[in-house]
Design an enzyme around this catalytic site. Structure first.
Site, PDB file in Angstrom:
ATOM      1  N   LYS A 107       0.817  -1.215   0.000  1.00 39.40           N
ATOM      2  CA  LYS A 107       0.000   0.000   0.000  1.00 39.40           C
ATOM      3  C   LYS A 107       0.853   1.268   0.000  1.00 39.40           C
ATOM      4  CE  LYS A 107      -4.147  -2.075   1.978  1.00 39.40           C
ATOM      5  NZ  LYS A 107      -3.791  -3.466   2.305  1.00 39.40           N
TER       6      LYS A 107
HETATM    7  C1  LIG Z   1      -4.587  -4.540   1.732  1.00 44.15           C
HETATM    8  C2  LIG Z   1      -3.880  -5.834   1.715  1.00 44.15           C
HETATM    9  C3  LIG Z   1      -4.302  -6.900   0.872  1.00 44.15           C
HETATM   10  C4  LIG Z   1      -5.535  -6.823   0.019  1.00 44.15           C
HETATM   11  O1  LIG Z   1      -5.414  -5.953  -1.061  1.00 44.15           O
HETATM   12  P1  LIG Z   1      -6.696  -5.486  -1.886  1.00 44.15           P
HETATM   13  O2  LIG Z   1      -6.184  -4.534  -2.893  1.00 44.15           O
HETATM   14  O3  LIG Z   1      -7.617  -4.811  -0.880  1.00 44.15           O
HETATM   15  O4  LIG Z   1      -7.343  -6.690  -2.473  1.00 44.15           O
HETATM   16  C5  LIG Z   1      -3.540  -8.053   0.861  1.00 44.15           C
HETATM   17  N1  LIG Z   1      -2.443  -8.195   1.631  1.00 44.15           N
HETATM   18  C6  LIG Z   1      -2.026  -7.215   2.466  1.00 44.15           C
HETATM   19  C7  LIG Z   1      -0.839  -7.451   3.320  1.00 44.15           C
HETATM   20  C8  LIG Z   1      -2.722  -6.004   2.530  1.00 44.15           C
HETATM   21  O5  LIG Z   1      -2.302  -5.054   3.373  1.00 44.15           O
END
Ligand SMILES: *Cc1c(COP(=O)(O)O)cnc(C)c1O
Length: 430
Positions: A107
């Site tokens: 993210k």
């Molecule tokens: C947010 C997150 C996900 C999921 O991602 P999406 O784009 O919401 O499907 C998977 N793994 C981790 C570690 C995350 O922080």
């Protein structure tokens, strides 16, 4: 570039307006009006391009002329300040490590890009402040806090459930200071989420210019397409079909991958790998979209009962389920299967994964049975240290603390405790 609301009632808006609003006034998600495939020359020469050049070519059409090219390039350079290595864990199976950024979660890419776009849009506005309000169950808050730290004209307020995020995650939210404030909610993640939704609809808070920073915001979601291009660049010379498996919660990551495919990136197939929150796997089986409330698992960043970005994926396939299934599969796995996969990856390859990546691996293995001579890539979405309470006992290892994490462990936590929506409102209004 203009963006329309998937609820089709609000007016179409510019990139800037879509980023600043987050969600359209009719509560719909924004979607780009057009998707133009990139030239074949771009793909032919991709091996000679830097990550920054690739990202610029990929995102350009979505920003249009709303950010000057030289500034957009700067934003990209600052966004991509770390590596995206591919690690081969078995023959033709790769982990695409997305966790080398400042908060060690994928993210970081979207959060860094979005914050810098907002910083640019605010630069000439005197006396104008926007407030980014986010609820987090763990990883989002840290990435957003870090991405927006020190960005001019933006205050960030993060709500998290007291005692329900890991120690490391809590420190990533509560130790930064400056324009970042953490509110510790006496409740669950859903309570945080409800308060945030209420605040967005509250007319008394209109002057606060609230915006969201989860993957419904196009500036957080779209840059996630970059690393699909980077993986292609690294694997192109092998000349085999590529299958990507994304551990999926809100389906923002995989939806960005599908956009990359629509832009011409040669991806053979996508797998959305989920934990027991299986709304999408069930949909692919029976064609009925029937969201359920979320269940808690060890891959808690994917504990989502009603994935917000799935509607964007359906838009790209114009709700044609048969066509969609040609490009896309989705499988669900339990916590027991997840732990077993982490152990097996460690035993076979000496590779330490964490629960989200391990689910990606499981979905990939399942799908590879349907494809001959393909290369499989699973996204490793977080560093194992972020889930050390699961990883260390499961693999019987002790993980060294990376430098990014060590730096937050030394700083004192600062948070404000709140219980109800009125507490949040009072905090925002002053
Ligand atoms: C947010 C997150 C996900 C999921 O991602 P999406 O784009 O919401 O499907 C998977 N793994 C981790 C570690 C995350 O922080």
């Amino acid at each position: 570039m203009k963006y329309y609301s998937l609820n089709h009632k609000a007016q179409n808006v510019s990139f800037q307006e879509a980023v600043i609003q987050g969600l359209a006034s009719d509560r719909g998600l924004y979607f780009p009006e057009t998707l133009t495939p990139l030239d074949s020359a771009f793909f032919d020469s991709i091996a000679n391009l830097s990550n920054e050049e690739i990202a610029f070519q990929a995102i350009k059409q979505f920003v249009g002329d709303e950010i000057p090219e030289n500034i957009l390039k700067e934003i990209i350079n600052e966004t991509l300040c770390f590596d995206f290595p591919l690690v081969e864990v078995e023959k033709d199976i790769y982990s695409l490590e997305l966790f080398h950024g400042p908060t060690m979660a994928f993210k970081d890419v979207g959060a860094r890009f979005m914050s810098r776009c907002i910083g640019y849009f605010n630069k000439d506005k005197k006396d104008y402040k926007s407030t980014v309000l986010v609820a987090t169950s763990g990883d989002t808050g840290g990435a957003v806090a870090n991405g927006f730290l020190g960005v001019k004209g933006v205050d960030v307020i993060i709500l998290y459930p007291s005692g329900k995020v890991s120690d490391i995650q809590e420190r990533q939210l509560t130790t930064l200071g400056q324009n970042i404030k953490a509110l510790e909610v006496d409740g669950f993640f859903d309570d945080c989420q409800d308060m945030v939704k209420k605040a967005f609809l509250d007319p008394d808070l209109k002057h606060k210019n609230l915006t969201s920073a989860n993957s419904i915001n196009i500036a957080r979601w779209l840059p996630q397409m970059f690393y699909f291009f980077f993986a292609y660049k690294a694997l192109k010379k092998q000349n085999k079909p590529l299958i990507f498996s994304c551990p999926s919660g809100n389906f923002g990551n995989i939806c960005a991958g599908i956009i990359a495919k629509k832009m011409g990136l040669p991806i053979e197939h996508f797998v959305a790998s989920t934990n027991v929150n299986d709304t999408v796997p069930r949909f692919l089986q029976n064609g009925i979209y029937d969201p359920k409330s979320s269940k808690a698992t060890i891959s808690n960043a994917m504990d989502v009962g009603n994935p917000s970005n799935f509607i964007r994926i359906q838009e790209m396939y114009q709700n044609d389920l048969e066509q969609f299934k040609k490009d896309f599969s989705s499988y669900t796995f339990s916590d027991e299967e997840t732990i077993a996969a982490m152990k097996s990856i460690y035993k076979i390859a000496g590779y330490i994964s964490e629960p989200h990546g391990a689910i990606g691996y499981l979905g990939l293995k399942k799908e590879l049975n349907n494809h001959q001579n393909a290369i499989g890539i699973f996204l490793e979405t977080a560093h194992p240290i972020k889930f050390l309470d699961t990883v260390e006992p499961a693999l019987n290892v002790q993980l060294p603390i990376p430098i990014q994490i060590e730096s937050v462990l030394e700083v004192e936590k600062v948070s404000v405790k709140i219980k109800i929506y009125e507490d949040l409102k009072a905090f925002l209004i002053v």
